[in-house]
Motif scaffolding. Structure first.
Motif, PDB file in Angstrom:
ATOM      1  N   UNK A  75      19.242 -52.328  -6.715  1.00  0.00           N
ATOM      2  CA  UNK A  75      19.680 -52.345  -8.111  1.00  0.00           C
ATOM      3  C   UNK A  75      18.699 -53.039  -9.043  1.00  0.00           C
ATOM      4  N   UNK A  76      17.857 -53.929  -8.522  1.00  0.00           N
ATOM      5  CA  UNK A  76      16.931 -54.680  -9.373  1.00  0.00           C
ATOM      6  C   UNK A  76      15.628 -53.892  -9.532  1.00  0.00           C
ATOM      7  N   UNK A  77      15.278 -53.553 -10.779  1.00  0.00           N
ATOM      8  CA  UNK A  77      14.082 -52.757 -11.046  1.00  0.00           C
ATOM      9  C   UNK A  77      12.817 -53.452 -10.551  1.00  0.00           C
ATOM     10  N   UNK A  78      12.782 -54.789 -10.669  1.00  0.00           N
ATOM     11  CA  UNK A  78      11.610 -55.523 -10.191  1.00  0.00           C
ATOM     12  C   UNK A  78      11.480 -55.409  -8.673  1.00  0.00           C
ATOM     13  N   UNK A  79      12.606 -55.416  -7.967  1.00  0.00           N
ATOM     14  CA  UNK A  79      12.576 -55.253  -6.515  1.00  0.00           C
ATOM     15  C   UNK A  79      12.076 -53.870  -6.117  1.00  0.00           C
ATOM     16  N   UNK A  80      12.505 -52.850  -6.845  1.00  0.00           N
ATOM     17  CA  UNK A  80      12.062 -51.491  -6.527  1.00  0.00           C
ATOM     18  C   UNK A  80      10.540 -51.399  -6.605  1.00  0.00           C
ATOM     19  N   UNK A  81       9.971 -51.915  -7.691  1.00  0.00           N
ATOM     20  CA  UNK A  81       8.520 -51.840  -7.869  1.00  0.00           C
ATOM     21  C   UNK A  81       7.775 -52.631  -6.793  1.00  0.00           C
ATOM     22  N   UNK A  82       8.220 -53.858  -6.534  1.00  0.00           N
ATOM     23  CA  UNK A  82       7.517 -54.697  -5.563  1.00  0.00           C
ATOM     24  C   UNK A  82       7.678 -54.161  -4.144  1.00  0.00           C
ATOM     25  N   UNK A  83       8.842 -53.610  -3.828  1.00  0.00           N
ATOM     26  CA  UNK A  83       9.071 -53.054  -2.498  1.00  0.00           C
ATOM     27  C   UNK A  83       8.113 -51.894  -2.237  1.00  0.00           C
ATOM     28  N   UNK A 160      19.479 -52.583   2.877  1.00  0.00           N
ATOM     29  CA  UNK A 160      19.596 -51.823   1.637  1.00  0.00           C
ATOM     30  C   UNK A 160      18.883 -50.485   1.692  1.00  0.00           C
ATOM     31  N   UNK A 161      17.646 -50.494   2.178  1.00  0.00           N
ATOM     32  CA  UNK A 161      16.854 -49.266   2.080  1.00  0.00           C
ATOM     33  C   UNK A 161      15.776 -49.236   3.153  1.00  0.00           C
ATOM     34  N   UNK A 162      15.336 -48.019   3.457  1.00  0.00           N
ATOM     35  CA  UNK A 162      14.243 -47.777   4.405  1.00  0.00           C
ATOM     36  C   UNK A 162      13.216 -46.910   3.694  1.00  0.00           C
ATOM     37  N   UNK A 163      11.993 -47.395   3.597  1.00  0.00           N
ATOM     38  CA  UNK A 163      10.929 -46.692   2.871  1.00  0.00           C
ATOM     39  C   UNK A 163       9.803 -46.326   3.834  1.00  0.00           C
ATOM     40  N   UNK A 185      11.577 -52.186   5.249  1.00  0.00           N
ATOM     41  CA  UNK A 185      13.028 -52.348   5.363  1.00  0.00           C
ATOM     42  C   UNK A 185      13.458 -53.382   4.330  1.00  0.00           C
ATOM     43  N   UNK A 186      14.237 -52.946   3.337  1.00  0.00           N
ATOM     44  CA  UNK A 186      14.721 -53.842   2.290  1.00  0.00           C
ATOM     45  C   UNK A 186      16.036 -54.467   2.723  1.00  0.00           C
ATOM     46  N   UNK A 187      16.135 -55.794   2.581  1.00  0.00           N
ATOM     47  CA  UNK A 187      17.288 -56.557   3.049  1.00  0.00           C
ATOM     48  C   UNK A 187      17.813 -57.432   1.915  1.00  0.00           C
ATOM     49  N   UNK A 188      19.095 -57.514   1.813  1.00  0.00           N
ATOM     50  CA  UNK A 188      19.719 -58.257   0.718  1.00  0.00           C
ATOM     51  C   UNK A 188      19.642 -59.764   0.942  1.00  0.00           C
ATOM     52  N   UNK A 189      19.502 -60.499  -0.156  1.00  0.00           N
ATOM     53  CA  UNK A 189      19.681 -61.950  -0.131  1.00  0.00           C
ATOM     54  C   UNK A 189      21.071 -62.321  -0.633  1.00  0.00           C
ATOM     55  N   UNK A 239       7.457 -53.682   7.862  1.00  0.00           N
ATOM     56  CA  UNK A 239       7.511 -54.910   7.064  1.00  0.00           C
ATOM     57  C   UNK A 239       8.926 -55.117   6.541  1.00  0.00           C
ATOM     58  N   UNK A 240       9.383 -56.368   6.567  1.00  0.00           N
ATOM     59  CA  UNK A 240      10.731 -56.728   6.110  1.00  0.00           C
ATOM     60  C   UNK A 240      10.643 -57.357   4.725  1.00  0.00           C
ATOM     61  N   UNK A 241      11.465 -56.853   3.810  1.00  0.00           N
ATOM     62  CA  UNK A 241      11.454 -57.296   2.413  1.00  0.00           C
ATOM     63  C   UNK A 241      12.789 -57.959   2.073  1.00  0.00           C
ATOM     64  N   UNK A 242      12.722 -59.164   1.530  1.00  0.00           N
ATOM     65  CA  UNK A 242      13.934 -59.879   1.101  1.00  0.00           C
ATOM     66  C   UNK A 242      14.115 -59.690  -0.401  1.00  0.00           C
TER      67      UNK A 242
END
Length: 392
Positions: A75-83, A160-163, A185-189, A239-242
């Motif tokens: 949901x966070x636009x900044x997270x989408x770009x950085x991920x 959250x997501x797999x890219x 792999x995006x993971x929620x905090x 790579x795992x993304x928080x």
């Protein structure tokens, strides 16, 4: 099996025979689609890059097989770009831009991504939700709401997501083929949920718990992708993304990565990453990055001294191993004419040179209420500040 999962990533070079991509090359991509004409298959590998550290691409650009799914999952636009951009940045270690071409992931399609995300998260309490929907008595509704809330608190959905990203390189007989895969792999905090359209509840996910879930998920994903014939004998970086909280003004960060050698079915070792994006001004910046905070404050104060319609300056600094790598600054100003924009841009350029040393990438965007008016930037190690003023 979906047609996307069997898509060959093989292109045949029709012109140059050089071992490097040093000239524009016409290529043809082989597919299983018999009805596709050769004209449709014509593609170009261009030698031009915006930066020597960027990847060349095969054109026309081929979108991801799971195109658009990320906006439904993060949901966070900044997270989408950085991920997305961060996964490409990390991929430059095992898959150098000098030797590899970039292509968006072609093997994990939308249905696969959504299915796997559900597999790697706790089951949804559908029976409990159905009972709540059918309940009529107030006390029964309240009891079911409490039960459902407790279940969700104790069983947060962390994944959250797999890219997927693909990396191509030249093989024998003038071929270009898949030579590496990166999976993020995006993971929620924070896990946010509501019960029966009630207020939003928030469950904080401890980093150690998140890492455990992420590493277990990575192992399962590796097993599944190795079942795909095309992905059995290529190296795979995972790579795992928080993520940061949904309303945060800066993104989260990648926290660990691993590279699995061709044909390997298990992850042997993880490499911890020390990356962070910091907001300026903020208490965190002042407490933990005091010198950088002071130089940012000096720039901001000089902007306010120059321009009476100054609104505020916001900066985001990207740190790796505790060192500032990139600083992006946004300056929103109320302008009343193009000459004001030109004058302010000139002054901003001099302030950048005065306040900021050259060991990190620096970008300043100047915006009015309706649009971006100008951009100024300087690469790390350089002295020259480049600018562009947008005209109607």
């Amino acid at each position: 099996m979906s047609k996307w999962l069997g898509l060959p990533l093989l292109v045949i070079l029709m012109t140059a025979c050089s071992p490097t991509f040093d000239s524009e090359e016409e290529v043809v991509q082989e597919t299983d689609e018999e009805e596709q004409t050769e004209e449709d298959q014509q593609m170009i590998v261009s030698p031009d890059r915006l930066d020597t550290n960027d990847y060349r691409m095969v054109l026309p650009y081929q979108p991801s097989a799971a195109r658009g799914t990320i906006t439904n999952q993060i949901s966070n636009r900044y997270d989408i770009d950085e991920f997305e951009q961060g996964l490409t940045r990390l991929s430059k270690d095992p898959f150098s831009p000098d030797d590899y071409l970039f292509q968006e992931g072609q093997y994990l399609n939308e249905d696969t991504v959504f299915s796997w995300i559900n597999d790697f998260n706790p089951d949804r309490p559908e029976d409990l939700e159905d009972d709540l929907e059918d309940a009529e008595a107030e006390d029964e509704v309240e009891a079911l709401e409490d039960e459902l809330e407790t279940y969700k608190e104790e069983n947060p959905r962390v994944v959250s997501h797999i890219l997927e990203q693909n990396y191509l390189t030249r093989a024998e007989e003038n071929r270009v083929e898949l030579a590496g895969v990166s999976i993020g792999i995006a993971l929620k905090s924070d896990y946010q949920f509501s019960v029966n359209y009630g207020p939003t509840n928030n469950v904080a996910i401890d980093k150690s718990e998140m890492l455990q879930i992420g590493k277990e998920t990575a192992g399962q994903i590796l097993e599944r992708v190795r079942e795909m014939e095309e992905l059995q004998d290529v190296p795979i970086m995972i790579a795992l993304y928080r993520e940061n909280s949904p309303n945060a003004s800066v993104p989260g960060s990648f926290v660990t990565k691993t590279v699995v050698e061709p044909n390997d079915m298990t992850v042997n070792e993880w490499q911890s990453l020390d990356e962070k994006t910091v907001l300026f001004p903020s208490n965190e910046a002042e407490d933990n990055y005091y010198e950088d905070s002071e130089m940012f404050t000096g720039f901001s104060q000089d902007v306010s001294d120059y321009f009476p319609n100054y609104i505020g300056v916001i900066g985001r600094g990207f740190y790796k191993d505790g060192e500032l790598q990139e600083l992006s600054i946004n300056v929103p100003v109320e302008f009343h004419g193009k000459q004001e924009v030109i004058g302010f841009t000139q002054h901003a350029s001099s302030l950048m040179a005065e306040h900021f040393p050259s060991y990190f990438d620096l970008e300043v965007t100047v915006e009015s209420a309706s649009r971006q008016e100008a951009v100024l930037f300087r690469d790390a190690g350089g002295e020259e500040i480049t600018h562009h003023i947008y005209h109607d």
